[in-house]
Design an enzyme around this catalytic site. Structure first.
Site, mmCIF file in Angstrom:
data_model
loop_
_atom_site.group_PDB
_atom_site.id
_atom_site.type_symbol
_atom_site.label_atom_id
_atom_site.label_comp_id
_atom_site.label_asym_id
_atom_site.label_seq_id
_atom_site.Cartn_x
_atom_site.Cartn_y
_atom_site.Cartn_z
ATOM 1 N N CYS A 102 -7.726 41.304 48.782
ATOM 2 C CA CYS A 102 -7.659 40.509 48.368
ATOM 3 C C CYS A 102 -6.113 39.572 48.845
ATOM 4 O O CYS A 102 -6.627 38.243 49.579
ATOM 5 C CB CYS A 102 -7.264 40.327 46.502
ATOM 6 S SG CYS A 102 -6.954 39.548 45.193
ATOM 7 N N HIS A 103 -5.139 39.350 48.085
ATOM 8 C CA HIS A 103 -4.242 38.197 48.564
ATOM 9 C C HIS A 103 -3.194 39.606 49.939
ATOM 10 O O HIS A 103 -2.075 38.648 49.862
ATOM 11 C CB HIS A 103 -3.195 38.412 47.250
ATOM 12 C CG HIS A 103 -3.992 36.870 46.147
ATOM 13 N ND1 HIS A 103 -4.948 37.349 45.217
ATOM 14 C CD2 HIS A 103 -3.276 35.734 46.136
ATOM 15 C CE1 HIS A 103 -4.894 35.741 44.507
ATOM 16 N NE2 HIS A 103 -4.191 35.501 44.760
#
Length: 168
Positions: A102-103
Site C-alpha cells: 500500500c503506502h
C-alpha cells in the site's frame, strides 16, 4: 525460522499488518513489532490497538532476515524519522527481504534506493514511485529480487503467499 521486523507508527492500515504477520507466524517465522519506543501503544486507522515489542533504538538490522512495512498513514509518519529510513536503507543495500504494501513504499522512497527497482503500491503512491525512478507496475504483487511490494488489502492473499514463499 526467519526473524522479521515490522515497523509501525499510528494510523497503520490495520489488516496490512495483522494479515501478513499472521501468515508469517503461521509459517513458523517470528515477527517483532518495532515502533519509535518499546511497549508503545499505537492505534490503527480502524481502531486496532497495537503494542510495540521493541523500539527502533533497541534493534540491529543484522539480527533480522526481513523487513515488513504495512501501509496506511504509518509509512508517511515513519519516513520523517531518520532511524527508520536508515533501517530500510540497510535492508535495501544488503538485498535482504523487504515486504511493503500500500503506502509502505513511501518509506522506501525516502532511502533514495527505488531508482531502477520494479515495484507497486497504492495508486496514489505509484506516481511518486515513478518520479523517484522506480519501474511501477499496477499488479497485485511485484517481486524484484528480494523486494516484494503490493497495492491494497484486496491483494493480501497474493502478498502473503509471496512473502511466506520468499522466506521458505
Amino acid at each position: 525460522m526467519s526473524k522479521i521486523i515490522a515497523v509501525m507508527a499510528n494510523d497503520v492500515e490495520d489488516i496490512e499488518y495483522t494479515s501478513p504477520a499472521k501468515a508469517l507466524t503461521d509459517a513458523g517465522n517470528e515477527v517483532t513489532l518495532v515502533g519509535a519506543n518499546a511497549n508503545e501503544k499505537l492505534t490503527g486507522k480502524h481502531g486496532t490497538e497495537f503494542t510495540t515489542d521493541k523500539g527502533i533504538d533497541d534493534i540491529k538490522a543484522d539480527d533480522y532476515d526481513a523487513l515488513l512495512i504495512p501501509g496506511g498513514f504509518s509509512p508517511d509518519n515513519l519516513r520523517s524519522d531518520d532511524r527508520f529510513v536508515e533501517l530500510a536503507k540497510k535492508f535495501m543495500l544488503t538485498d535482504k527481504a523487504v515486504f511493503s504494501i500500500c503506502h509502505g513504499p513511501q518509506l522506501l522512497m525516502q532511502t533514495g534506493l527505488v531508482k531502477g527497482r520494479t515495484l507497486t503500491s497504492y495508486e496514489t503512491v505509484q506516481t511518486d514511485l515513478y518520479y523517484a525512478g522506480g519501474i511501477v507496475k499496477d499488479e497485485p504483487v511485484v517481486i524484484d529480487r528480494h523486494l516484494i511490494t503490493s497495492r491494497t488489502p484486496d491483494d493480501l492473499d497474493a502478498f502473503n503467499k509471496a512473502i511466506v514463499n520468499e522466506l521458505a
